[in-house]
Write a protein that holds these residues in place. Sequence first.
Motif, mmCIF file in Angstrom:
data_model
loop_
_atom_site.group_PDB
_atom_site.id
_atom_site.type_symbol
_atom_site.label_atom_id
_atom_site.label_comp_id
_atom_site.label_asym_id
_atom_site.label_seq_id
_atom_site.Cartn_x
_atom_site.Cartn_y
_atom_site.Cartn_z
ATOM 1 N N ALA A 36 3.500 -9.743 -13.758
ATOM 2 C CA ALA A 36 2.345 -9.973 -12.893
ATOM 3 C C ALA A 36 2.792 -10.617 -11.587
ATOM 4 O O ALA A 36 3.747 -11.398 -11.553
ATOM 5 N N GLN A 37 2.076 -10.281 -10.533
ATOM 6 C CA GLN A 37 2.367 -10.887 -9.235
ATOM 7 C C GLN A 37 1.851 -12.318 -9.249
ATOM 8 O O GLN A 37 0.783 -12.592 -9.782
ATOM 9 N N PRO A 38 2.576 -13.235 -8.627
ATOM 10 C CA PRO A 38 2.050 -14.597 -8.533
ATOM 11 C C PRO A 38 0.792 -14.618 -7.668
ATOM 12 O O PRO A 38 0.682 -13.874 -6.700
ATOM 13 N N GLU A 39 -0.166 -15.454 -8.054
ATOM 14 C CA GLU A 39 -1.374 -15.616 -7.260
ATOM 15 C C GLU A 39 -1.209 -16.782 -6.309
ATOM 16 O O GLU A 39 -0.650 -17.823 -6.672
ATOM 17 N N ILE A 40 -1.688 -16.584 -5.090
ATOM 18 C CA ILE A 40 -1.699 -17.666 -4.107
ATOM 19 C C ILE A 40 -3.110 -17.753 -3.543
ATOM 20 O O ILE A 40 -3.793 -16.749 -3.398
ATOM 21 N N THR A 41 -3.525 -18.972 -3.264
ATOM 22 C CA THR A 41 -4.854 -19.153 -2.693
ATOM 23 C C THR A 41 -4.803 -18.910 -1.194
ATOM 24 O O THR A 41 -3.738 -18.914 -0.571
ATOM 25 N N GLN A 42 -5.991 -18.716 -0.635
ATOM 26 C CA GLN A 42 -6.094 -18.525 0.807
ATOM 27 C C GLN A 42 -5.501 -19.729 1.545
ATOM 28 O O GLN A 42 -4.789 -19.570 2.530
ATOM 29 N N SER A 43 -5.765 -20.921 1.043
ATOM 30 C CA SER A 43 -5.230 -22.112 1.707
ATOM 31 C C SER A 43 -3.713 -22.188 1.559
ATOM 32 O O SER A 43 -3.022 -22.626 2.490
ATOM 33 N N ASP A 44 -3.152 -21.765 0.401
ATOM 34 C CA ASP A 44 -1.692 -21.699 0.263
ATOM 35 C C ASP A 44 -1.104 -20.763 1.316
ATOM 36 O O ASP A 44 -0.088 -21.076 1.933
ATOM 37 N N VAL B 297 7.827 -12.215 0.932
ATOM 38 C CA VAL B 297 7.366 -10.826 1.000
ATOM 39 C C VAL B 297 8.438 -9.960 1.650
ATOM 40 O O VAL B 297 8.757 -8.866 1.171
ATOM 41 N N GLN B 298 9.025 -10.456 2.732
ATOM 42 C CA GLN B 298 10.087 -9.707 3.400
ATOM 43 C C GLN B 298 11.277 -9.485 2.469
ATOM 44 O O GLN B 298 11.940 -8.452 2.543
ATOM 45 N N ALA B 299 11.506 -10.417 1.553
ATOM 46 C CA ALA B 299 12.607 -10.291 0.597
ATOM 47 C C ALA B 299 12.242 -9.422 -0.606
ATOM 48 O O ALA B 299 13.069 -9.207 -1.489
ATOM 49 N N GLY B 300 10.982 -8.926 -0.653
ATOM 50 C CA GLY B 300 10.615 -8.009 -1.727
ATOM 51 C C GLY B 300 9.577 -8.519 -2.704
ATOM 52 O O GLY B 300 9.157 -7.798 -3.611
ATOM 53 N N GLN B 301 9.131 -9.748 -2.570
ATOM 54 C CA GLN B 301 8.155 -10.337 -3.481
ATOM 55 C C GLN B 301 6.739 -9.913 -3.094
ATOM 56 O O GLN B 301 6.426 -9.779 -1.926
ATOM 57 N N SER B 302 5.890 -9.695 -4.085
ATOM 58 C CA SER B 302 4.482 -9.388 -3.859
ATOM 59 C C SER B 302 3.631 -10.551 -4.347
ATOM 60 O O SER B 302 4.020 -11.273 -5.268
ATOM 61 N N PHE B 303 2.457 -10.718 -3.740
ATOM 62 C CA PHE B 303 1.541 -11.784 -4.118
ATOM 63 C C PHE B 303 0.122 -11.245 -4.172
ATOM 64 O O PHE B 303 -0.243 -10.350 -3.412
ATOM 65 N N GLY C 176 -7.071 -9.712 -2.362
ATOM 66 C CA GLY C 176 -6.113 -8.805 -1.736
ATOM 67 C C GLY C 176 -4.712 -9.023 -2.260
ATOM 68 O O GLY C 176 -4.468 -9.879 -3.109
ATOM 69 N N GLU C 177 -3.809 -8.228 -1.732
ATOM 70 C CA GLU C 177 -2.405 -8.312 -2.121
ATOM 71 C C GLU C 177 -1.531 -8.334 -0.882
ATOM 72 O O GLU C 177 -1.828 -7.668 0.106
ATOM 73 N N LEU C 178 -0.482 -9.099 -0.959
ATOM 74 C CA LEU C 178 0.573 -9.058 0.046
ATOM 75 C C LEU C 178 1.749 -8.357 -0.606
ATOM 76 O O LEU C 178 2.274 -8.827 -1.618
ATOM 77 N N VAL C 179 2.136 -7.225 -0.065
ATOM 78 C CA VAL C 179 3.236 -6.456 -0.642
ATOM 79 C C VAL C 179 4.221 -6.102 0.454
ATOM 80 O O VAL C 179 3.833 -5.928 1.618
ATOM 81 N N PRO C 180 5.494 -5.969 0.109
ATOM 82 C CA PRO C 180 6.469 -5.569 1.118
ATOM 83 C C PRO C 180 6.149 -4.175 1.645
ATOM 84 O O PRO C 180 5.668 -3.311 0.904
ATOM 85 N N ARG C 181 6.413 -3.973 2.882
ATOM 86 C CA ARG C 181 6.197 -2.665 3.496
ATOM 87 C C ARG C 181 7.275 -1.715 3.016
ATOM 88 O O ARG C 181 8.447 -2.066 2.939
ATOM 89 N N ARG C 182 6.853 -0.491 2.680
ATOM 90 C CA ARG C 182 7.834 0.520 2.284
ATOM 91 C C ARG C 182 8.618 0.954 3.514
ATOM 92 O O ARG C 182 8.069 1.004 4.615
ATOM 93 N N PRO C 183 9.875 1.315 3.324
ATOM 94 C CA PRO C 183 10.645 1.795 4.472
ATOM 95 C C PRO C 183 9.986 3.050 5.043
ATOM 96 O O PRO C 183 9.497 3.895 4.297
ATOM 97 N N SER C 184 9.960 3.122 6.353
ATOM 98 C CA SER C 184 9.361 4.305 6.972
ATOM 99 C C SER C 184 10.288 5.501 6.785
ATOM 100 O O SER C 184 11.500 5.361 6.622
#
Length: 89
Positions: A3-11, A23-29, A39-47
């Motif tokens: 499971a992706q770690p959950e972070i609050t809006q304030s975090d 996220v840049q290193a590959g982690q999703s939240f 919502g989710e924060l996910v690393p961008r796929r390579p173009s």
Amino acid sequence: MTAQPEITQSDLRNRSKEILDAVQAGQSFTVTRDGHQIGELVPRRPSRRFVSPQEFTAMSRSTPTVSLEAFRADQDATADQYLDDPDDR
């Protein structure tokens, strides 16, 4: 699947650099607000990379030759055959 770690809006607001570096290193939240996932924060796929016509031609040289007759026979064998095909009129 973990499971992706959950972070609050304030975090996210208070630790944005740390979180965005992860996220840049590959982690999703998963981002939450008032205990609800919003919502989710996910690393961008390579173009996708553009392939020049010359590079495409070079890659195509190693592909197997396709018999047009065999290809058409395979299509005919698997396609629905309608007796009342409007194209036959």
